[in-house]
Design an enzyme around this catalytic site. Structure first.
Site, PDB file in Angstrom:
ATOM      1  N   ASP A  30       0.853  -1.193   0.000  1.00  0.00           N
ATOM      2  CA  ASP A  30       0.000   0.000   0.000  1.00  0.00           C
ATOM      3  C   ASP A  30       0.891   1.245   0.000  1.00  0.00           C
ATOM      4  O   ASP A  30       1.887   1.306   0.721  1.00  0.00           O
ATOM      5  CB  ASP A  30      -0.918  -0.005   1.231  1.00  0.00           C
ATOM      6  CG  ASP A  30      -2.064   0.978   1.094  1.00  0.00           C
ATOM      7  OD1 ASP A  30      -3.223   0.541   1.017  1.00  0.00           O
ATOM      8  OD2 ASP A  30      -1.792   2.210   1.067  1.00  0.00           O
ATOM      9  N   ASN A  85     -12.900  -3.162   2.572  1.00  0.00           N
ATOM     10  CA  ASN A  85     -13.845  -2.058   2.645  1.00  0.00           C
ATOM     11  C   ASN A  85     -14.762  -2.171   1.433  1.00  0.00           C
ATOM     12  O   ASN A  85     -14.275  -2.213   0.300  1.00  0.00           O
ATOM     13  CB  ASN A  85     -13.102  -0.720   2.622  1.00  0.00           C
ATOM     14  CG  ASN A  85     -12.213  -0.546   3.845  1.00  0.00           C
ATOM     15  OD1 ASN A  85     -12.546  -0.990   4.932  1.00  0.00           O
ATOM     16  ND2 ASN A  85     -11.068   0.094   3.656  1.00  0.00           N
ATOM     17  N   GLY A  91     -16.304   2.430   3.338  1.00  0.00           N
ATOM     18  CA  GLY A  91     -15.163   3.322   3.108  1.00  0.00           C
ATOM     19  C   GLY A  91     -14.278   2.922   1.943  1.00  0.00           C
ATOM     20  O   GLY A  91     -13.093   3.253   1.907  1.00  0.00           O
ATOM     21  N   HIS A  98     -10.216  -5.150  -3.327  1.00  0.00           N
ATOM     22  CA  HIS A  98      -8.892  -5.412  -2.759  1.00  0.00           C
ATOM     23  C   HIS A  98      -9.037  -5.827  -1.307  1.00  0.00           C
ATOM     24  O   HIS A  98      -9.916  -5.359  -0.589  1.00  0.00           O
ATOM     25  CB  HIS A  98      -7.984  -4.188  -2.866  1.00  0.00           C
ATOM     26  CG  HIS A  98      -8.615  -2.914  -2.399  1.00  0.00           C
ATOM     27  ND1 HIS A  98      -9.496  -2.194  -3.170  1.00  0.00           N
ATOM     28  CD2 HIS A  98      -8.502  -2.238  -1.229  1.00  0.00           C
ATOM     29  CE1 HIS A  98      -9.891  -1.130  -2.508  1.00  0.00           C
ATOM     30  NE2 HIS A  98      -9.318  -1.126  -1.314  1.00  0.00           N
TER      31      HIS A  98
HETATM   32  P1  5GP Z   1      -9.791   1.525   0.239  1.00  0.00           P
HETATM   33  O1  5GP Z   1     -10.097   2.741   1.063  1.00  0.00           O
HETATM   34  O2  5GP Z   1     -10.398   1.614  -1.140  1.00  0.00           O
HETATM   35  O3  5GP Z   1     -10.148   0.242   0.938  1.00  0.00           O
HETATM   36  O4  5GP Z   1      -8.235   1.471   0.112  1.00  0.00           O
HETATM   37  C1  5GP Z   1      -7.524   1.910  -0.981  1.00  0.00           C
HETATM   38  C2  5GP Z   1      -6.059   1.779  -0.635  1.00  0.00           C
HETATM   39  O5  5GP Z   1      -5.317   1.902  -1.821  1.00  0.00           O
HETATM   40  C3  5GP Z   1      -5.565   2.864   0.331  1.00  0.00           C
HETATM   41  O6  5GP Z   1      -5.029   2.243   1.494  1.00  0.00           O
HETATM   42  C4  5GP Z   1      -4.502   3.600  -0.486  1.00  0.00           C
HETATM   43  O7  5GP Z   1      -3.383   3.983   0.290  1.00  0.00           O
HETATM   44  C5  5GP Z   1      -4.125   2.588  -1.563  1.00  0.00           C
HETATM   45  N1  5GP Z   1      -3.705   3.178  -2.842  1.00  0.00           N
HETATM   46  C6  5GP Z   1      -4.379   4.127  -3.548  1.00  0.00           C
HETATM   47  N2  5GP Z   1      -3.725   4.427  -4.685  1.00  0.00           N
HETATM   48  C7  5GP Z   1      -2.623   3.622  -4.703  1.00  0.00           C
HETATM   49  C8  5GP Z   1      -1.549   3.461  -5.639  1.00  0.00           C
HETATM   50  O8  5GP Z   1      -1.475   4.111  -6.681  1.00  0.00           O
HETATM   51  N3  5GP Z   1      -0.587   2.554  -5.318  1.00  0.00           N
HETATM   52  C9  5GP Z   1      -0.634   1.821  -4.169  1.00  0.00           C
HETATM   53  N4  5GP Z   1       0.377   0.964  -3.970  1.00  0.00           N
HETATM   54  N5  5GP Z   1      -1.628   1.942  -3.276  1.00  0.00           N
HETATM   55  C10 5GP Z   1      -2.614   2.836  -3.525  1.00  0.00           C
END
Ligand code: 5GP
Ligand code: ZN
Length: 112
Positions: A30, A85, A91, A98
């Site tokens: 992440d 999530n 959220g 993922h």
């Molecule tokens: P969500 O809130 O959708 O469950 O989590 C999305 C996650 O994706 C977040 O923890 C964020 O830090 C991660 N994330 C978003 N954009 C990128 C990216 O371009 N590369 C990586 N490695 N992680 C990302």
């Protein structure tokens, strides 16, 4: 999905620190880690949410990835946390399903 950031990561159009990969699944660090170890495990195929996964092989491969990564990072004994999530109330910010895998330290209490 051409405008999906995680599809781009799966296709290697965008750089990420990939830690695990097989035919169906890829896992990477992440970008904004919330624990010492914070990985995202995704199916390579685009599904918006966990509710959309309709392929048992993908489900099996996601579970296999969790096990393999736990072995690789030596957190089988210490443990870890898996979070998904889902949609607005959950959220979910990136609409490509993922699993967050967090560990490497004692995690703060979650709401459950
Ligand atoms: P969500 O809130 O959708 O469950 O989590 C999305 C996650 O994706 C977040 O923890 C964020 O830090 C991660 N994330 C978003 N954009 C990128 C990216 O371009 N590369 C990586 N490695 N992680 C990302
Ligand atoms: Zn996608």
């Amino acid at each position: 999905m051409s405008d999906c950031i995680f599809c781009k990561i799966a296709n290697k159009d965008i750089n990420s620190e990939i830690i695990y990969e097989n035919e169906k699944v890829i896992a990477f660090k992440d970008i904004n880690p919330k624990a010492k170890l914070h990985f995202l495990i995704i199916p390579k195929k685009h599904y918006n949410t966990i509710l959309d996964i309709d392929d048992n092989e993908t489900i099996n491969e996601l579970l296999s990835a969790i096990k393999e990564i736990a072995k690789k990072y030596e957190i089988e004994e210490s443990g870890f946390r898996i979070i998904n999530n889902c949609k607005e109330d959950g959220g979910q910010e990136v609409m490509h399903v993922h699993l967050h895998m967090l560990g490497g330290e004692k995690l703060k209490t979650s709401i459950i």
